[in-house]
Design a protein around this motif. Structure first.
Motif, PDB file in Angstrom:
ATOM      1  N   UNK A  60       0.628  -1.199  -0.075  1.00  0.00           N
ATOM      2  CA  UNK A  60      -0.107  -0.069  -0.013  1.00  0.00           C
ATOM      3  C   UNK A  60       0.991   1.324  -0.100  1.00  0.00           C
ATOM      4  N   UNK A  61       0.753   1.877  -1.086  1.00  0.00           N
ATOM      5  CA  UNK A  61       1.518   3.388  -1.072  1.00  0.00           C
ATOM      6  C   UNK A  61       0.940   4.317  -0.206  1.00  0.00           C
ATOM      7  N   UNK A  62      -0.508   4.478  -0.509  1.00  0.00           N
ATOM      8  CA  UNK A  62      -1.091   5.582   0.294  1.00  0.00           C
ATOM      9  C   UNK A  62      -2.587   5.187   0.178  1.00  0.00           C
ATOM     10  N   UNK A  63      -3.565   5.922   1.236  1.00  0.00           N
ATOM     11  CA  UNK A  63      -5.086   5.734   1.268  1.00  0.00           C
ATOM     12  C   UNK A  63      -5.357   6.960   0.634  1.00  0.00           C
ATOM     13  N   UNK A  64      -6.429   6.937   0.034  1.00  0.00           N
ATOM     14  CA  UNK A  64      -6.946   8.162  -0.878  1.00  0.00           C
ATOM     15  C   UNK A  64      -8.563   8.154  -0.454  1.00  0.00           C
ATOM     16  N   UNK A  65      -9.073   9.443  -0.267  1.00  0.00           N
ATOM     17  CA  UNK A  65     -10.363   9.476  -0.256  1.00  0.00           C
ATOM     18  C   UNK A  65     -11.169   9.333   1.323  1.00  0.00           C
ATOM     19  N   UNK A  66     -12.174   9.534   1.357  1.00  0.00           N
ATOM     20  CA  UNK A  66     -13.115   9.661   0.192  1.00  0.00           C
ATOM     21  C   UNK A  66     -13.278  11.296  -0.304  1.00  0.00           C
ATOM     22  N   UNK A  67     -13.678  11.513  -1.579  1.00  0.00           N
ATOM     23  CA  UNK A  67     -13.656  12.815  -2.064  1.00  0.00           C
ATOM     24  C   UNK A  67     -14.727  13.449  -1.569  1.00  0.00           C
ATOM     25  N   UNK A  68     -14.635  14.785  -1.006  1.00  0.00           N
ATOM     26  CA  UNK A  68     -15.727  15.506  -0.377  1.00  0.00           C
ATOM     27  C   UNK A  68     -16.754  16.330  -1.541  1.00  0.00           C
ATOM     28  N   UNK A  69     -17.910  16.356  -0.968  1.00  0.00           N
ATOM     29  CA  UNK A  69     -18.797  17.136  -1.819  1.00  0.00           C
ATOM     30  C   UNK A  69     -18.526  18.547  -1.748  1.00  0.00           C
ATOM     31  N   UNK A  70     -19.044  19.446  -2.483  1.00  0.00           N
ATOM     32  CA  UNK A  70     -18.707  20.845  -2.397  1.00  0.00           C
ATOM     33  C   UNK A  70     -19.245  21.518  -1.025  1.00  0.00           C
ATOM     34  N   UNK A  71     -20.321  20.858  -0.447  1.00  0.00           N
ATOM     35  CA  UNK A  71     -20.747  21.440   0.735  1.00  0.00           C
ATOM     36  C   UNK A  71     -19.713  21.006   1.795  1.00  0.00           C
ATOM     37  N   UNK A  72     -19.145  19.823   1.785  1.00  0.00           N
ATOM     38  CA  UNK A  72     -18.309  19.374   2.756  1.00  0.00           C
ATOM     39  C   UNK A  72     -16.885  20.009   2.510  1.00  0.00           C
ATOM     40  N   UNK A  73     -16.548  20.288   1.470  1.00  0.00           N
ATOM     41  CA  UNK A  73     -15.284  20.905   1.204  1.00  0.00           C
ATOM     42  C   UNK A  73     -15.372  22.412   1.761  1.00  0.00           C
ATOM     43  N   UNK A  74     -16.684  22.953   1.651  1.00  0.00           N
ATOM     44  CA  UNK A  74     -16.898  24.545   2.189  1.00  0.00           C
ATOM     45  C   UNK A  74     -16.742  24.333   3.612  1.00  0.00           C
ATOM     46  N   UNK A  75     -17.482  23.234   4.265  1.00  0.00           N
ATOM     47  CA  UNK A  75     -17.551  23.084   5.491  1.00  0.00           C
ATOM     48  C   UNK A  75     -16.039  22.959   6.107  1.00  0.00           C
ATOM     49  N   UNK A  76     -15.334  22.117   5.497  1.00  0.00           N
ATOM     50  CA  UNK A  76     -14.087  21.966   6.139  1.00  0.00           C
ATOM     51  C   UNK A  76     -13.134  23.142   5.905  1.00  0.00           C
ATOM     52  N   UNK A  77     -13.416  24.052   4.859  1.00  0.00           N
ATOM     53  CA  UNK A  77     -12.495  25.212   4.707  1.00  0.00           C
ATOM     54  C   UNK A  77     -13.009  26.153   5.740  1.00  0.00           C
ATOM     55  N   UNK A  78     -14.276  26.089   6.171  1.00  0.00           N
ATOM     56  CA  UNK A  78     -14.753  27.106   7.124  1.00  0.00           C
ATOM     57  C   UNK A  78     -13.899  26.467   8.606  1.00  0.00           C
ATOM     58  N   UNK A  79     -13.842  25.309   8.613  1.00  0.00           N
ATOM     59  CA  UNK A  79     -13.363  24.993   9.766  1.00  0.00           C
ATOM     60  C   UNK A  79     -11.860  25.251   9.982  1.00  0.00           C
ATOM     61  N   UNK A  80     -11.176  25.373   8.959  1.00  0.00           N
ATOM     62  CA  UNK A  80      -9.776  25.277   8.942  1.00  0.00           C
ATOM     63  C   UNK A  80      -9.611  26.936   9.118  1.00  0.00           C
ATOM     64  N   UNK A  81     -10.537  27.624   8.642  1.00  0.00           N
ATOM     65  CA  UNK A  81     -10.198  29.124   8.857  1.00  0.00           C
ATOM     66  C   UNK A  81     -10.543  29.484  10.016  1.00  0.00           C
ATOM     67  N   UNK A  82     -11.291  28.765  10.699  1.00  0.00           N
ATOM     68  CA  UNK A  82     -11.716  29.296  12.050  1.00  0.00           C
ATOM     69  C   UNK A  82     -10.546  28.735  12.917  1.00  0.00           C
ATOM     70  N   UNK A  83      -9.884  27.484  12.861  1.00  0.00           N
ATOM     71  CA  UNK A  83      -8.720  27.124  13.665  1.00  0.00           C
ATOM     72  C   UNK A  83      -7.645  28.369  13.270  1.00  0.00           C
ATOM     73  N   UNK A  84      -7.490  28.518  12.048  1.00  0.00           N
ATOM     74  CA  UNK A  84      -6.356  29.556  11.823  1.00  0.00           C
ATOM     75  C   UNK A  84      -6.430  30.921  12.566  1.00  0.00           C
ATOM     76  N   UNK A  85      -7.759  31.280  12.656  1.00  0.00           N
ATOM     77  CA  UNK A  85      -8.127  32.424  12.984  1.00  0.00           C
ATOM     78  C   UNK A  85      -7.838  32.449  14.841  1.00  0.00           C
ATOM     79  N   UNK A  86      -8.210  31.347  15.510  1.00  0.00           N
ATOM     80  CA  UNK A  86      -8.016  30.996  16.587  1.00  0.00           C
ATOM     81  C   UNK A  86      -6.487  31.008  17.027  1.00  0.00           C
ATOM     82  N   UNK A  87      -5.780  30.579  16.121  1.00  0.00           N
ATOM     83  CA  UNK A  87      -4.426  30.281  16.473  1.00  0.00           C
ATOM     84  C   UNK A  87      -3.664  31.839  16.292  1.00  0.00           C
ATOM     85  N   UNK A  88      -4.326  32.552  15.399  1.00  0.00           N
ATOM     86  CA  UNK A  88      -3.832  33.911  15.227  1.00  0.00           C
ATOM     87  C   UNK A  88      -4.212  34.770  16.451  1.00  0.00           C
ATOM     88  N   UNK A  89      -5.353  34.431  16.695  1.00  0.00           N
ATOM     89  CA  UNK A  89      -6.162  35.218  17.936  1.00  0.00           C
ATOM     90  C   UNK A  89      -5.125  34.909  19.348  1.00  0.00           C
TER      91      UNK A  89
END
Length: 228
Positions: A60-89
């Motif tokens: 096994x070289x790597x494990x992939x996925x599952x691919x995210x839906x557009x809504x899931x990607x948006x939610x993930x990006x929102x969460x990452x942004x919140x985490x980045x903002x919290x770190x900056x705070x």
């Protein structure tokens, strides 16, 4: 082998059938129908689930996925942004704590600045009080002039009535300003009280490692530093 081979072929069979010298690996997964699929590229039927990329030797070289839906990607990006903002705070909070302690190394230094801030308010208030006294003195002179028209104030000259009106307006402004300065003084004290409460925690956090024998350079800036 461009297509998807169904699970009747095991992984070993897929490796044996893979083109010699193929640049990619072998992808394998179990689709929603429970079929094991293999291919020489990511499998569209398994975009909603995990896939494994295998080397020609079956490792096994790597494990992939599952691919995210557009809504899931948006939610993930929102969460990452919140985490980045919290770190900056948190970083900004640590910086402010360091600046605060450097500015006020002890309560005496903080008391000096509080007194200076209050004195500034008092100086402005004193100027307003002097102006109020001047306006009251002017009003007494105007009232003396109005004595001649006591029986019928409407006969008083327009200039005199205008001066009285202007005096009353200016006096009211000064009184409102002085009242506002009283509120400002309370705000200054409240700000310094809040700041002092935070400083006490920061000073205690600095002294604790020193009391335990730790080098000063290892002392945390504040309570938040203990969680790092």
């Amino acid at each position: 082998m461009g297509g998807v081979l169904l699970a009747t072929l095991g992984a070993e069979g897929a490796w044996a059938q893979a083109p010699q010298g193929a640049a990619g690996g072998i992808y394998t997964c179990v689709d929603k129908h429970g079929r094991r699929l293999t291919a020489d590229r990511p499998i569209p039927e398994c975009l909603d689930r995990e896939q494994r990329e295998l080397s020609p030797s079956g490792i096994t070289r790597r494990q992939i996925g599952p691919s995210l839906t557009e809504l899931e990607r948006a939610a993930q990006e929102t969460q990452r942004r919140k985490e980045a903002e919290e770190r900056a705070r948190v970083v900004e909070e640590r910086r402010r704590e360091r600046v605060l302690v450097a500015r006020y190394p002890d309560k005496a230094a903080h008391d000096v600045e509080r007194a200076a801030a209050i004195q500034l308010v008092d100086d402005v208030t004193s100027t307003a009080e002097k102006r109020t006294a001047e306006l009251k003195a002017e009003r007494k002179k105007l009232d003396v002039e109005m004595e001649f028209y006591k029986k019928d104030p409407n006969k008083a000259p327009m200039t005199l009535r205008r001066k009285i009106a202007e005096n009353e307006e200016s006096l009211g402004e000064q009184q409102r300003f002085i009242a506002g300065q009283d509120q400002e003084k309370r705000r200054v004290h409240a700000r310094f009280d809040t700041e002092l409460a935070q400083l006490r925690k920061l000073w205690d956090a600095q002294r604790a490692p020193l009391a335990a024998g730790a080098p000063a350079s290892e002392a945390p800036v504040g309570p938040a530093a203990a969680s790092r």
